[in-house]
Enzyme design. Structure first.
Site, short mmCIF file in Angstrom:
data_model
loop_
_atom_site.label_atom_id
_atom_site.label_comp_id
_atom_site.label_asym_id
_atom_site.label_seq_id
_atom_site.Cartn_x
_atom_site.Cartn_y
_atom_site.Cartn_z
N ARG A 1 0.85 -1.20 0.00
CA ARG A 1 0.00 0.00 0.00
C ARG A 1 0.89 1.25 0.00
O ARG A 1 0.62 2.22 -0.70
CB ARG A 1 -0.93 -0.01 1.22
CG ARG A 1 -1.97 -1.12 1.19
CD ARG A 1 -3.04 -0.95 2.24
NE ARG A 1 -2.58 -1.11 3.61
CZ ARG A 1 -2.54 -2.25 4.31
NH1 ARG A 1 -2.95 -3.38 3.73
NH2 ARG A 1 -2.13 -2.29 5.56
N LYS B 1 -12.43 14.91 4.38
CA LYS B 1 -13.52 14.35 3.58
C LYS B 1 -14.39 13.44 4.42
O LYS B 1 -13.90 12.69 5.26
CB LYS B 1 -12.95 13.54 2.41
CG LYS B 1 -14.03 12.99 1.48
CD LYS B 1 -13.49 11.96 0.52
CE LYS B 1 -13.92 10.55 0.94
NZ LYS B 1 -13.60 9.54 -0.09
N GLU C 1 -19.42 15.22 1.10
CA GLU C 1 -19.65 14.26 0.02
C GLU C 1 -20.92 13.44 0.24
O GLU C 1 -20.88 12.42 0.93
CB GLU C 1 -18.44 13.31 -0.12
CG GLU C 1 -18.63 12.29 -1.25
CD GLU C 1 -17.45 11.34 -1.45
OE1 GLU C 1 -16.49 11.39 -0.66
OE2 GLU C 1 -17.51 10.54 -2.39
N LYS D 1 -18.64 17.55 -2.82
CA LYS D 1 -18.21 16.42 -3.67
C LYS D 1 -19.43 15.55 -3.98
O LYS D 1 -19.75 14.63 -3.23
CB LYS D 1 -17.12 15.61 -2.96
CG LYS D 1 -16.66 14.36 -3.71
CD LYS D 1 -15.33 13.88 -3.21
CE LYS D 1 -14.95 12.56 -3.85
NZ LYS D 1 -13.56 12.18 -3.60
P1 13P Z 1 -14.41 7.46 -6.88
O1 13P Z 1 -14.00 8.58 -7.81
O2 13P Z 1 -13.76 6.15 -7.19
O3 13P Z 1 -15.91 7.37 -6.72
O4 13P Z 1 -13.82 7.84 -5.45
C1 13P Z 1 -13.96 9.11 -4.99
C2 13P Z 1 -14.10 9.07 -3.53
O5 13P Z 1 -13.29 9.62 -2.82
C3 13P Z 1 -15.24 8.35 -2.95
O6 13P Z 1 -15.36 8.68 -1.60
#
Ligand code: 13P
Length: 339
Positions: free
Chosen positions: A46, A136, A177, A219
């Site tokens: 990772r 986030k 998000e 987001k």
């Molecule tokens: P994806 O663009 O693969 O949807 O991932 C963005 C993300 O941070 C989801 O939480």
């Protein structure tokens, strides 16, 4: 940190021609991605993979910020330099995923709630002292038979607003998000209806919690057809429906909207962003915060082999460049072949 400083960070994340790399896959998610290329998900693999991404020469022309995971923000490059420093030296802002994933929403079959509010206030200062300047939190809304319920949307919107307020208190820009999933057979119209309800409730909660919208980013999902829907909306329709929905729901005080890719192919995600940025000036920047749409080609090129690292870096730079062009509406399919 005052609102002006938070706003400056938020604006730098949506600077012209740039967007965010979401590299904050949790341990189970990165394991799934590695399984696809038959690489065991060890801590060193990772680390090596994130090292590959973050040391790609030239990436800072197109990448403004990187979202890290709790393990990743504690790791560093092969020479021991912490990843946060590796990014800062390139002028890239480090961020951190602070939610603790989704769990079943008790009493509401098929629906989810994001956990991680307990103790969050105590966790944020450490992330900030390690260099994070934004955070986030992902809420998940599924479309299906009888879902989403109003209760599920409200519970998730409330958690997003609590998280956002705590981040601003700690001097971190919250990326808010709320993801309406593209799984299932629903139409693009149904996605628009649900996304409208979700965003309306999210902004009502953010306002109620006295979050300074100037120091936040949104987001969201794009308004797309469910993956299994027999009629798939084309690029212009997705762009128009998404921008219409955002114009109805997102206050102009928000500096930028950074889309997730959510299972779109890398090319679709770029085409959609490009089409939206071709529709004329909007009250906010329209940018990207892609995970899979930036990383899928990199994983395929890498496959865990040291000898493939240069090719994988090239794939990452190329995809970043195409999305950078889409920020100006200047992407064209011919650019796909340029590698
Ligand atoms: P994806 O663009 O693969 O949807 O991932 C963005 C993300 O941070 C989801 O939480």
């Amino acid at each position: 940190m005052n609102t002006g400083e938070l706003e400056a960070v938020a604006r730098s994340l949506v600077a012209p021609g740039k967007g965010i790399l979401a590299a904050d896959e949790s341990a189970p998610t990165i394991e799934k991605r590695f399984k696809g290329i038959e690489v065991p998900s060890t801590e060193e693999n990772r680390r090596a993979y994130r090292d590959l991404l973050f040391t790609t020469p030239g990436m800072s022309e197109f990448i403004s910020g990187v979202i890290l995971y709790d393990e990743t923000i504690r790791q560093g490059s092969a020479d021991g330099t912490p990843f946060t420093k590796v990014l800062e030296r390139q002028g890239i802002v480090p961020g951190i995923k602070v939610d603790e994933g989704t769990k079943a929403l008790t009493g509401f079959p098929g629906e989810k709630i994001t956990e991680g509010l307990d103790g969050l206030r105590g966790r944020l200062p450490e992330y900030r002292s390690r260099g994070a300047r934004f955070a986030k939190w992902r809420a998940v809304i599924d479309i299906g038979d009888g879902i989403p319920t109003r209760y599920c949307i409200e519970a998730n919107a409330h958690a997003l607003a609590r998280y956002a307020a705590l981040c601003q208190e700690a001097g971190l820009v919250p990326i808010v998000e709320p993801e309406v999933l593209m799984d299932g057979g629903h139409t693009v119209e149904r996605c628009e209806e649900v996304t409208t309800e979700v965003l309306s409730l999210v902004y009502a909660q953010l306002t109620a919690h006295r979050v300074a919208l100037e120091g936040t980013l949104l987001k969201p999902n794009m308004v797309v057809s469910g993956k299994l829907c027999p009629v798939q909306a084309g690029v212009p329709q997705v762009a128009e429906a998404t921008v219409r929905t955002l114009r109805r729901c997102v206050p102009p005080a928000v500096p930028g909207i950074v889309f997730l890719s959510g299972g779109q192919t890398p090319r679709q995600a770029t085409e959609h962003l490009n089409a939206m940025n071709s529709l004329g000036k909007q009250p906010w920047e329209l940018s990207f915060s892609y995970g899979r749409a930036l990383q899928d080609p990199v994983l395929k090129a890498w496959k865990g082999k040291a000898a493939s690292v240069p090719a994988a870096k090239e794939a990452f730079l190329h995809r970043s460049k195409l999305n950078g062009a889409a920020r100006y509406g200047k992407y064209s399919p011919a650019m796909e072949e340029a590698v």
